[in-house]
Design an enzyme around this catalytic site. Structure first.
Site, PDB file in Angstrom:
ATOM      1  N   ARG A 102     -21.360 108.873  45.908  1.00  0.00           N
ATOM      2  CA  ARG A 102     -19.943 108.880  45.513  1.00  0.00           C
ATOM      3  C   ARG A 102     -19.061 108.476  46.697  1.00  0.00           C
ATOM      4  O   ARG A 102     -19.320 108.860  47.838  1.00  0.00           O
ATOM      5  CB  ARG A 102     -19.538 110.267  44.994  1.00  0.00           C
ATOM      6  N   ASP A 103     -18.038 107.657  46.368  1.00  0.00           N
ATOM      7  CA  ASP A 103     -17.096 107.221  47.395  1.00  0.00           C
ATOM      8  C   ASP A 103     -16.304 108.430  47.905  1.00  0.00           C
ATOM      9  O   ASP A 103     -15.881 109.285  47.130  1.00  0.00           O
ATOM     10  CB  ASP A 103     -16.151 106.157  46.816  1.00  0.00           C
TER      11      ASP A 103
ATOM     12  N   ASN B 248     -16.505  93.627  47.689  1.00  0.00           N
ATOM     13  CA  ASN B 248     -15.513  92.972  48.544  1.00  0.00           C
ATOM     14  C   ASN B 248     -16.235  92.260  49.680  1.00  0.00           C
ATOM     15  O   ASN B 248     -17.155  92.824  50.283  1.00  0.00           O
ATOM     16  CB  ASN B 248     -14.543  94.013  49.126  1.00  0.00           C
TER      17      ASN B 248
ATOM     18  N   VAL C  68     -16.385  98.357  55.327  1.00  0.00           N
ATOM     19  CA  VAL C  68     -17.717  98.773  55.791  1.00  0.00           C
ATOM     20  C   VAL C  68     -18.634  97.570  55.627  1.00  0.00           C
ATOM     21  O   VAL C  68     -18.786  97.036  54.518  1.00  0.00           O
ATOM     22  CB  VAL C  68     -18.248  99.980  54.992  1.00  0.00           C
TER      23      VAL C  68
ATOM     24  N   HIS D 219     -21.937  96.734  49.539  1.00  0.00           N
ATOM     25  CA  HIS D 219     -21.896  97.856  48.594  1.00  0.00           C
ATOM     26  C   HIS D 219     -21.188  97.401  47.327  1.00  0.00           C
ATOM     27  O   HIS D 219     -20.153  96.744  47.376  1.00  0.00           O
ATOM     28  CB  HIS D 219     -21.199  99.072  49.214  1.00  0.00           C
TER      29      HIS D 219
ATOM     30  N   HIS E 181     -19.106  98.526  44.375  1.00  0.00           N
ATOM     31  CA  HIS E 181     -18.263  99.607  43.859  1.00  0.00           C
ATOM     32  C   HIS E 181     -18.477  99.681  42.347  1.00  0.00           C
ATOM     33  O   HIS E 181     -18.341  98.659  41.648  1.00  0.00           O
ATOM     34  CB  HIS E 181     -16.784  99.317  44.099  1.00  0.00           C
TER      35      HIS E 181
HETATM   36  P1  AMP Z   1     -14.819  98.428  51.154  1.00  0.00           P
HETATM   37  O1  AMP Z   1     -13.357  98.585  51.466  1.00  0.00           O
HETATM   38  O2  AMP Z   1     -15.110  97.540  49.979  1.00  0.00           O
HETATM   39  O3  AMP Z   1     -15.616  98.045  52.387  1.00  0.00           O
HETATM   40  O4  AMP Z   1     -15.317  99.856  50.714  1.00  0.00           O
HETATM   41  C1  AMP Z   1     -15.733 100.836  51.608  1.00  0.00           C
HETATM   42  C2  AMP Z   1     -15.718 102.125  50.868  1.00  0.00           C
HETATM   43  O5  AMP Z   1     -16.531 103.055  51.563  1.00  0.00           O
HETATM   44  C3  AMP Z   1     -14.333 102.754  50.747  1.00  0.00           C
HETATM   45  O6  AMP Z   1     -14.011 102.896  49.369  1.00  0.00           O
HETATM   46  C4  AMP Z   1     -14.479 104.093  51.463  1.00  0.00           C
HETATM   47  O7  AMP Z   1     -13.761 105.114  50.830  1.00  0.00           O
HETATM   48  C5  AMP Z   1     -15.964 104.330  51.392  1.00  0.00           C
HETATM   49  N1  AMP Z   1     -16.545 105.144  52.430  1.00  0.00           N
HETATM   50  C6  AMP Z   1     -16.387 105.025  53.756  1.00  0.00           C
HETATM   51  N2  AMP Z   1     -17.126 105.940  54.411  1.00  0.00           N
HETATM   52  C7  AMP Z   1     -17.775 106.661  53.454  1.00  0.00           C
HETATM   53  C8  AMP Z   1     -18.680 107.748  53.483  1.00  0.00           C
HETATM   54  N3  AMP Z   1     -19.107 108.307  54.621  1.00  0.00           N
HETATM   55  N4  AMP Z   1     -19.144 108.227  52.294  1.00  0.00           N
HETATM   56  C9  AMP Z   1     -18.739 107.689  51.136  1.00  0.00           C
HETATM   57  N5  AMP Z   1     -17.887 106.646  51.052  1.00  0.00           N
HETATM   58  C10 AMP Z   1     -17.407 106.150  52.186  1.00  0.00           C
END
Ligand code: AMP
Length: 114
Positions: free
Chosen positions: A29-30, A87, A96, A100, A102
């Site tokens: 989960r995000d 993304n 990140v 991933h 979403h």
């Molecule tokens: P993006 O902006 O597409 O790179 O998405 C990165 C996502 O990772 C964001 O929605 C963050 O909320 C999520 N995120 C970052 N660190 C963590 C973590 N430790 N556990 C879960 N989600 C995370």
């Protein structure tokens, strides 16, 4: 990769709210959910962006979508509908750099996305 936060979730060095895992894929989960269901599906293999996906990763990327499909069913959002988004790089909002998917659902969504 030692400095990758998602590799650290895979290794168990930092916690994740894991909802699915198999030999190739992990989903959790995000931390900052943008919908009632917001799950991130990642490959265990470190791939930084979609620009870095190689032909030999084709099956792996397919497995990410199969995992997303299963999670959507488990979360009971499959019939109503959901969104899957990857993304790529900063202009698209990638923060990140371990790919991933979403998986977002359980609320109405507009189009086009922001
Ligand atoms: P993006 O902006 O597409 O790179 O998405 C990165 C996502 O990772 C964001 O929605 C963050 O909320 C999520 N995120 C970052 N660190 C963590 C973590 N430790 N556990 C879960 N989600 C995370």
């Amino acid at each position: 990769m030692t400095d990758c936060i998602f590799c650290k979730i895979i290794s168990g060095d930092i916690p994740g709210d894991i909802v699915y895992q198999d030999d190739d894929v992990l989903a959790f989960r995000d931390l900052n959910p943008q919908a009632p269901t917001h799950v991130l599906v990642i490959p265990r293999k470190h791939i930084a962006t979609t620009n870095d996906i190689q032909p030999e990763d084709a099956e792996l990327i397919g497995k990410m979508y199969l995992a997303a499909k299963q999670i959507a069913k488990d979360e009971a959002i499959d019939e109503a509908g959901y969104r899957t988004v990857i993304n790529c790089n900063r202009a698209a909002g990638q923060t990140v750099f371990h790919i991933h998917l979403h998986l977002l659902g359980a609320r109405p969504m507009g189009w086009p996305p922001g």
